[in-house]
Write a protein that holds these residues in place. Structure first.
Motif, PDB file in Angstrom:
ATOM      1  N   LEU A 105      -3.742   4.554  10.900  1.00  0.00           N
ATOM      2  CA  LEU A 105      -3.199   3.210  11.052  1.00  0.00           C
ATOM      3  C   LEU A 105      -2.008   3.074  10.124  1.00  0.00           C
ATOM      4  O   LEU A 105      -2.124   3.334   8.923  1.00  0.00           O
ATOM      5  CB  LEU A 105      -4.256   2.154  10.722  1.00  0.00           C
ATOM      6  CG  LEU A 105      -5.482   2.095  11.657  1.00  0.00           C
ATOM      7  CD1 LEU A 105      -6.427   0.991  11.209  1.00  0.00           C
ATOM      8  CD2 LEU A 105      -5.047   1.871  13.102  1.00  0.00           C
ATOM      9  N   ASP A 106      -0.865   2.692  10.668  1.00  0.00           N
ATOM     10  CA  ASP A 106       0.387   2.612   9.897  1.00  0.00           C
ATOM     11  C   ASP A 106       0.658   3.927   9.188  1.00  0.00           C
ATOM     12  O   ASP A 106       1.087   3.955   8.032  1.00  0.00           O
ATOM     13  CB  ASP A 106       0.312   1.474   8.877  1.00  0.00           C
ATOM     14  CG  ASP A 106       0.179   0.108   9.540  1.00  0.00           C
ATOM     15  OD1 ASP A 106       0.673  -0.039  10.675  1.00  0.00           O
ATOM     16  OD2 ASP A 106      -0.416  -0.792   8.920  1.00  0.00           O
ATOM     17  N   ASP A 107       0.365   5.031   9.907  1.00  0.00           N
ATOM     18  CA  ASP A 107       0.570   6.391   9.403  1.00  0.00           C
ATOM     19  C   ASP A 107      -0.263   6.675   8.156  1.00  0.00           C
ATOM     20  O   ASP A 107       0.074   7.544   7.355  1.00  0.00           O
ATOM     21  CB  ASP A 107       2.052   6.643   9.103  1.00  0.00           C
ATOM     22  CG  ASP A 107       2.375   8.139   9.107  1.00  0.00           C
ATOM     23  OD1 ASP A 107       1.768   8.869   9.913  1.00  0.00           O
ATOM     24  OD2 ASP A 107       3.222   8.573   8.302  1.00  0.00           O
ATOM     25  N   LYS A 108      -1.346   5.945   7.993  1.00  0.00           N
ATOM     26  CA  LYS A 108      -2.230   6.146   6.841  1.00  0.00           C
ATOM     27  C   LYS A 108      -3.588   6.640   7.321  1.00  0.00           C
ATOM     28  O   LYS A 108      -4.157   6.115   8.273  1.00  0.00           O
ATOM     29  CB  LYS A 108      -2.398   4.830   6.069  1.00  0.00           C
ATOM     30  CG  LYS A 108      -3.090   4.987   4.703  1.00  0.00           C
ATOM     31  CD  LYS A 108      -3.223   3.645   4.013  1.00  0.00           C
ATOM     32  CE  LYS A 108      -1.886   3.024   3.714  1.00  0.00           C
ATOM     33  NZ  LYS A 108      -1.105   3.800   2.703  1.00  0.00           N
TER      34      LYS A 108
ATOM     35  N   ASP B  35      -6.070  -1.908  13.828  1.00  0.00           N
ATOM     36  CA  ASP B  35      -5.241  -1.347  14.895  1.00  0.00           C
ATOM     37  C   ASP B  35      -4.835  -2.459  15.871  1.00  0.00           C
ATOM     38  O   ASP B  35      -5.669  -2.987  16.601  1.00  0.00           O
ATOM     39  CB  ASP B  35      -6.014  -0.257  15.639  1.00  0.00           C
ATOM     40  CG  ASP B  35      -5.120   0.532  16.595  1.00  0.00           C
ATOM     41  OD1 ASP B  35      -3.999   0.069  16.880  1.00  0.00           O
ATOM     42  OD2 ASP B  35      -5.552   1.599  17.069  1.00  0.00           O
TER      43      ASP B  35
ATOM     44  N   GLU C  73      -1.978  -1.814  17.751  1.00  0.00           N
ATOM     45  CA  GLU C  73      -1.190  -1.087  18.739  1.00  0.00           C
ATOM     46  C   GLU C  73      -2.024  -0.758  19.966  1.00  0.00           C
ATOM     47  O   GLU C  73      -1.572  -0.917  21.110  1.00  0.00           O
ATOM     48  CB  GLU C  73      -0.651   0.215  18.123  1.00  0.00           C
ATOM     49  CG  GLU C  73       0.162   1.057  19.098  1.00  0.00           C
ATOM     50  CD  GLU C  73       0.653   2.357  18.480  1.00  0.00           C
ATOM     51  OE1 GLU C  73       1.268   3.165  19.196  1.00  0.00           O
ATOM     52  OE2 GLU C  73       0.418   2.563  17.262  1.00  0.00           O
TER      53      GLU C  73
ATOM     54  N   ASN D 184      -9.977   0.835  13.312  1.00  0.00           N
ATOM     55  CA  ASN D 184      -9.195   1.371  14.422  1.00  0.00           C
ATOM     56  C   ASN D 184      -9.913   1.104  15.751  1.00  0.00           C
ATOM     57  O   ASN D 184     -10.924   0.399  15.778  1.00  0.00           O
ATOM     58  CB  ASN D 184      -8.885   2.864  14.217  1.00  0.00           C
ATOM     59  CG  ASN D 184     -10.138   3.707  14.033  1.00  0.00           C
ATOM     60  OD1 ASN D 184     -11.217   3.362  14.510  1.00  0.00           O
ATOM     61  ND2 ASN D 184     -10.001   4.825  13.332  1.00  0.00           N
TER      62      ASN D 184
ATOM     63  N   LYS E 135      -6.424  -2.706   7.053  1.00  0.00           N
ATOM     64  CA  LYS E 135      -5.758  -2.150   8.220  1.00  0.00           C
ATOM     65  C   LYS E 135      -6.561  -2.432   9.498  1.00  0.00           C
ATOM     66  O   LYS E 135      -7.763  -2.171   9.556  1.00  0.00           O
ATOM     67  CB  LYS E 135      -5.594  -0.631   8.069  1.00  0.00           C
ATOM     68  CG  LYS E 135      -4.757  -0.201   6.861  1.00  0.00           C
ATOM     69  CD  LYS E 135      -3.303  -0.569   7.033  1.00  0.00           C
ATOM     70  CE  LYS E 135      -2.467  -0.046   5.867  1.00  0.00           C
ATOM     71  NZ  LYS E 135      -1.054  -0.453   5.982  1.00  0.00           N
TER      72      LYS E 135
END
Length: 266
Positions: free
Chosen positions: A234-237, A257, A259, A212, A255
């Motif tokens: 990250l990705d709602d995880k 980040d 965004e 992240n 994952k």
């Protein structure tokens, strides 16, 4: 394991520093602790994880295969370094000042024999202390948990006192709100370079990662980060969910980040 040697448990020097009465034998400390734990019943474990934060995270990478070797093949053994993926990246002066630090650590602690031989046979041992080079030769599965804007790396690799002798980044390192536009751009460049060092993880089916952009150092030691406040997911995880899915082979977890390009507080 209580960290006590300054070499991420890779030191192996017979001679004692007579001036300061210092021992550089971190690798032997690691072995002694594991021997004791195995004798206390860990040899019967069905699942085992070697993890650590910061220098302990680096130790979890460098000692991962050694840890695997203590268990029978039937035991699921994996390593999860937290905030220990220190990047071999250019600093704000355009140089690699931190590389000199690792050269000195490896020399002082006699660490070369404890690093992956495939790495030390192709480059100088000091470089093999950097995860991006060492992890290529680690056979045991590894999950990298790190921020692309790790505060320790920003302070001591990107903008160290050697790289920033006038202290132009001091305020920025302590408070993101004090960073100038140019400094934020340089931080973003560091993120790109850091992500580039992850190719041995990206290109491996057995390795995972959770990267992240939180402006922090180590994220497994606090409940809010591990179980996921919204800004660290990250990705709602959550990090915990990502590690769990990867560890039990439920899914490949890589994952990053995309965004948040700039650093932010989580």
């Amino acid at each position: 394991m209580r960290y006590c040697d300054g070499s991420s448990f890779t030191g192996d020097v017979e001679e004692v520093d007579s001036t300061n009465n210092l021992y550089f034998r971190g690798a032997r400390v690691f072995n002694a602790i594991l021997d004791e734990l195995m004798g206390l019943g860990m040899n019967n474990a069905e699942n085992a994880i070697l993890s650590g934060c910061s220098a302990g995270g680096l130790a979890a990478i460098l000692n991962c295969d050694k840890f695997r070797g203590y268990f029978p093949s039937s035991t699921r053994v994996k390593c999860v370094p937290d905030g220990g993926y220190f990047a071999h990246a250019k600093d704000v002066s355009g140089e690699y000042h931190f590389e000199q630090y690792y050269d000195k650590v490896v020399t002082l602690h006699g660490s070369a024999n404890q690093l992956p031989s495939g790495c030390t046979s192709s480059m100088k041992p000091g470089l093999c202390f950097f995860p991006q080079y060492a992890i290529q030769y680690i056979k045991t599965p590894v999950f990298v948990m790190n921020s692309a804007y790790d505060t320790w790396q920003v302070s001591y690799i990107l903008a160290s006192s050697e790289a920033d002798p006038k202290g132009e980044y001091t305020a920025c390192k302590n408070d993101l709100n004090q960073c100038s536009t140019d400094q934020l751009k340089r931080l973003e460049e560091f993120r790109s370079e850091f992500l580039g060092t992850l190719w041995p993880v990206t290109n491996s089916t057995s390795r995972g990662m959770f990267i992240n952009t939180c402006f922090t150092h180590c994220q497994s030691e606090t409940q809010s980060s591990w179980y996921g406040n919204p800004t660290s997911k990250l990705d709602d995880k959550t990090i915990a969910e990502g590690v769990g899915e990867w560890y039990y082979d439920n899914s490949e977890v890589k994952k990053v980040d995309t965004e948040h390009v700039l650093p932010h507080y989580c």
